[in-house]
Scaffold this active site. Structure first.
Site, PDB file in Angstrom:
ATOM      1  N   MET A 508       0.823  -1.204   0.000  1.00 29.78           N
ATOM      2  CA  MET A 508       0.000   0.000   0.000  1.00 29.78           C
ATOM      3  C   MET A 508       0.863   1.262   0.000  1.00 29.78           C
ATOM      4  SD  MET A 508      -2.837  -1.316  -0.339  1.00 29.78           S
ATOM      5  CE  MET A 508      -3.698   0.240  -0.403  1.00 29.78           C
ATOM      6  N   HIS A 509       1.997   1.250   0.682  1.00 28.93           N
ATOM      7  CA  HIS A 509       2.906   2.403   0.623  1.00 28.93           C
ATOM      8  C   HIS A 509       3.403   2.617  -0.801  1.00 28.93           C
ATOM      9  CE1 HIS A 509       2.985   2.391   5.026  1.00 28.93           C
ATOM     10  NE2 HIS A 509       3.613   3.554   4.965  1.00 28.93           N
ATOM     11  N   GLU A 510       3.725   1.525  -1.479  1.00 25.17           N
ATOM     12  CA  GLU A 510       4.218   1.650  -2.857  1.00 25.17           C
ATOM     13  C   GLU A 510       3.126   2.139  -3.791  1.00 25.17           C
ATOM     14  OE1 GLU A 510       6.860   2.319  -5.152  1.00 25.17           O
ATOM     15  OE2 GLU A 510       7.639   1.019  -3.579  1.00 25.17           O
TER      16      GLU A 510
END
Length: 615
Positions: A508-510
């Site tokens: 999700m960060h990516e």
């Protein structure tokens, strides 16, 4: 010739009143005395004066004035002790993986009303070279009179350690703390002056973006939020049909999961294909992820209410919640399946759905105004920081890459990483304060949402794992309730469930970074995975050295000096330099598009001969 005089005390003074008389008579005689002090002086006048002073002191100790002074001193000491205990209790306790509390003791108050003076203080005395003070600081004794300082006055009276020694007395370091604040302000002001001198005052060059005819270009956030309503209302109607028994459980849950995941997938497609501005695309992707997580929580919680009606799950939930509205105290499934309830949860500053939430009594308009004013100030400061400090450094990085034809070295990364570490830390803290404290509290105040613990004392983290538990409470609650424990109930070990949580968080960060910038890069994903060994290492250090600051120092270095500045540099190299190469040559820099941490991809780029300089 010396005059000698001594002070004695009768031995029977030490006998307790309840001691056996026979024992007392056997052990001591009326004539037995105990020597206390012995003085010798060649001056008869000095001997007489000493004896007079001692007699006056003994008389004063037997007076009511002395007893009153002693009682006042005892009361003051007890007050000080209670004050320190109250301050200690008021400090937050150290949670697992965090530093113990550090606080400054309250300043001591002057004891002007506790002066002890002998009854004969007004008697004219001859000049004396010796003092009766018990103060060990010789420079403070009779400091108001130069007559009390003969050449032979002893200045060293006891064995005492230095103030900064480990065996020294406890010290207050308020002065050093003030010095650090001053140095921090001066050093950063000098850094700001350097950027103004080299780049000028960049805020004058900022302008409002021009609106285009395409709705995705004119108001992508507005268009995106309209798109979210489709998924929200569809999920509401599916849950409504499930609560009435019109839809089967299997079909209804399949439709629920389809709509929740479609919300995220469609948002990714829209941002990737229609939104070119990374800031606007990032904001839209952030709210798309939030809506996706809220929909999944809405589905899971209502399924639990729906399938556990015999156990009265909703009643057990309400019994655990305080500060409920009167109407909410009687809420049960399926009465909570309403459009107003759905939208309250969507706007509420939480990611985990429950049948009712703690509420405050009213909306405090003065607090809303205060939060808005602070949000404007923080937003202005953050814009100035990015435009005046961070952007010029990144532009200088792009120029250096042009000079080296896109080849970056460890020296270049280290140089710009250190330059960005301070400004990036300020930006990170401003974003944290703006979003987690101001923005979420604004939502909480407007919606009367009671539980506003959106973060805890993550800055005291001595373990990387403790940071992730304390930094973002809404996401932490969601991961624990809807991912970690479902994995454990499915038969996974706790370690494997923790790995699954880290993998989803890394993905999700990516997504939040790569999609708005229209490039797939692994830097954020790898940065998250590289924290897994740090979690174990800092946890080991905490067990070996509980209360130590080593883990906290590793946390700050990892995030502020190495991790975040390096990620910014790598994404800037891949995005800004590739974008500038495309604008100048008309051809995309394939070498940067293929730059991944695996040698296979690098070799493919080298073998194809499609380097940035050749294109």
């Amino acid at each position: 010739c010396f005059h000698v005089f001594s002070i004695y005390q009768r031995a029977d003074f030490y006998n307790d009143d309840d001691q056996d008389d026979s024992t007392s008579e056997a052990d001591s005689s009326p004539n037995e005395v105990v020597p206390l002090l012995r003085f010798s002086t060649p001056s008869l006048a000095e001997k007489t004066q000493w004896m007079k002073l001692i007699s006056e002191a003994c008389e004063y100790c037997d007076s009511d004035e002395f007893i009153a002074a002693e009682m006042a001193a005892s009361v003051e000491a007890e007050r000080r002790k209670r004050q320190e205990q109250e301050m200690t209790r008021a400090m937050p306790e150290a949670t697992k993986g965090t530093l113990p509390p550090l606080y400054f003791a309250p300043p001591s108050l002057p004891h002007n009303n506790l002066k002890r003076v002998p009854s004969g203080m007004n008697v004219k005395r001859p000049r004396l070279y010796r003092t009766t003070s018990g103060n060990l600081d010789a420079d403070k004794v009779e400091s108001r009179s130069t007559k009390g300082y003969p050449p032979s006055k002893p200045m060293h009276r006891a064995s005492q350690p230095s103030y900064l020694s480990a065996e020294g007395p406890p010290q207050s370091y308020r002065g050093f703390f003030n010095l650090v604040i001053i140095l921090l302000i001066v050093s950063n002001f000098r850094l700001l002056l350097d950027t103004v001198k080299s780049e000028g005052f960049i805020l004058k060059q900022l302008h409002m973006p021009r609106l285009e005819r395409d709705p995705w270009e004119d108001a992508p956030l507005f268009s995106g939020f309209i798109l979210f309503q489709v998924f929200l209302l569809t999920s509401y109607f599916i849950e409504r049909l499930l609560s009435k028994g019109i839809l089967g459980e299997g079909l209804g849950m399949m439709l629920h999961y389809t709509m929740a995941h479609a919300c995220l997938v469609v948002s990714i497609a829209v941002v990737w294909n229609f939104v070119d501005n990374p800031a606007i695309g990032g904001t839209l992707m952030l709210h798309a992820c939030i809506t996706w997580m809220k929909l999944l929580s809405y589905v899971h919680a209502n399924q639990d209410y729906r399938l556990s009606t015999e156990l009265d799950t909703y009643k057990a939930t309400l019994a655990l919640i305080e500060d409920l509205d009167e109407d909410a105290q009687r809420t049960h499934y399926p009465d909570n399946i309403t459009i107003s309830n759905m939208y309250y949860f969507w706007f509420a500053p939480t990611l985990t759905y429950q049948i009712a939430f703690p509420r405050t009594k009213r909306v405090r308009l003065w607090k809303v105004a205060s939060i808005i004013i602070r949000m404007l100030c923080v937003l202005t400061l953050f814009t100035f920081l990015v435009a005046q400090v961070i952007s010029p450094n990144l532009a200088s990085l792009v120029k250096d890459l042009e000079a080296t034809h896109g080849v970056y070295t460890v020296t270049i990364l280290a140089h710009y990483g250190l330059k960005l570490s301070i400004s990036n830390t300020y930006g990170w803290l401003l974003v944290f304060y703006f979003y987690f404290h101001l923005y979420l509290n604004l939502h909480g105040e407007l919606l009367r949402f009671g539980d506003r613990v959106f973060y805890k004392d993550w800055w005291n983290s001595s373990e990387i794992g403790a940071y992730w538990r304390l930094w973002n409470q809404p996401v932490h609650y969601w991961l624990v309730r809807h991912l970690y424990f479902p994995c454990v109930r499915a038969g996974m070990s706790k370690g494997m469930a923790t790995l699954v949580v880290f993998l989803l968080s890394a993905i999700m960060h990516e997504v939040l970074i790569s999609v708005p910038f229209h490039m797939v890069r692994p830097w954020s994903f790898l940065g998250m995975l590289m924290q897994i060994p740090l979690v174990g290492m800092t946890k080991y250090l905490w067990k070996k050295m509980p209360g130590s600051s080593v883990g906290n120092v590793i946390f700050w270095l990892t995030f502020c000096v190495v991790g975040q500045p390096m990620a910014i540099l790598l994404y800037t190299i891949d995005y800004q330099y590739g974008k500038q190469t495309f604008e100048t040559t008309g051809v995309k820099d394939v070498a940067h598009l293929c730059r991944l941490p695996w040698k296979f991809w690098v070799n493919r780029c080298d073998e194809s001969g499609m380097m940035g300089g050749e294109l």
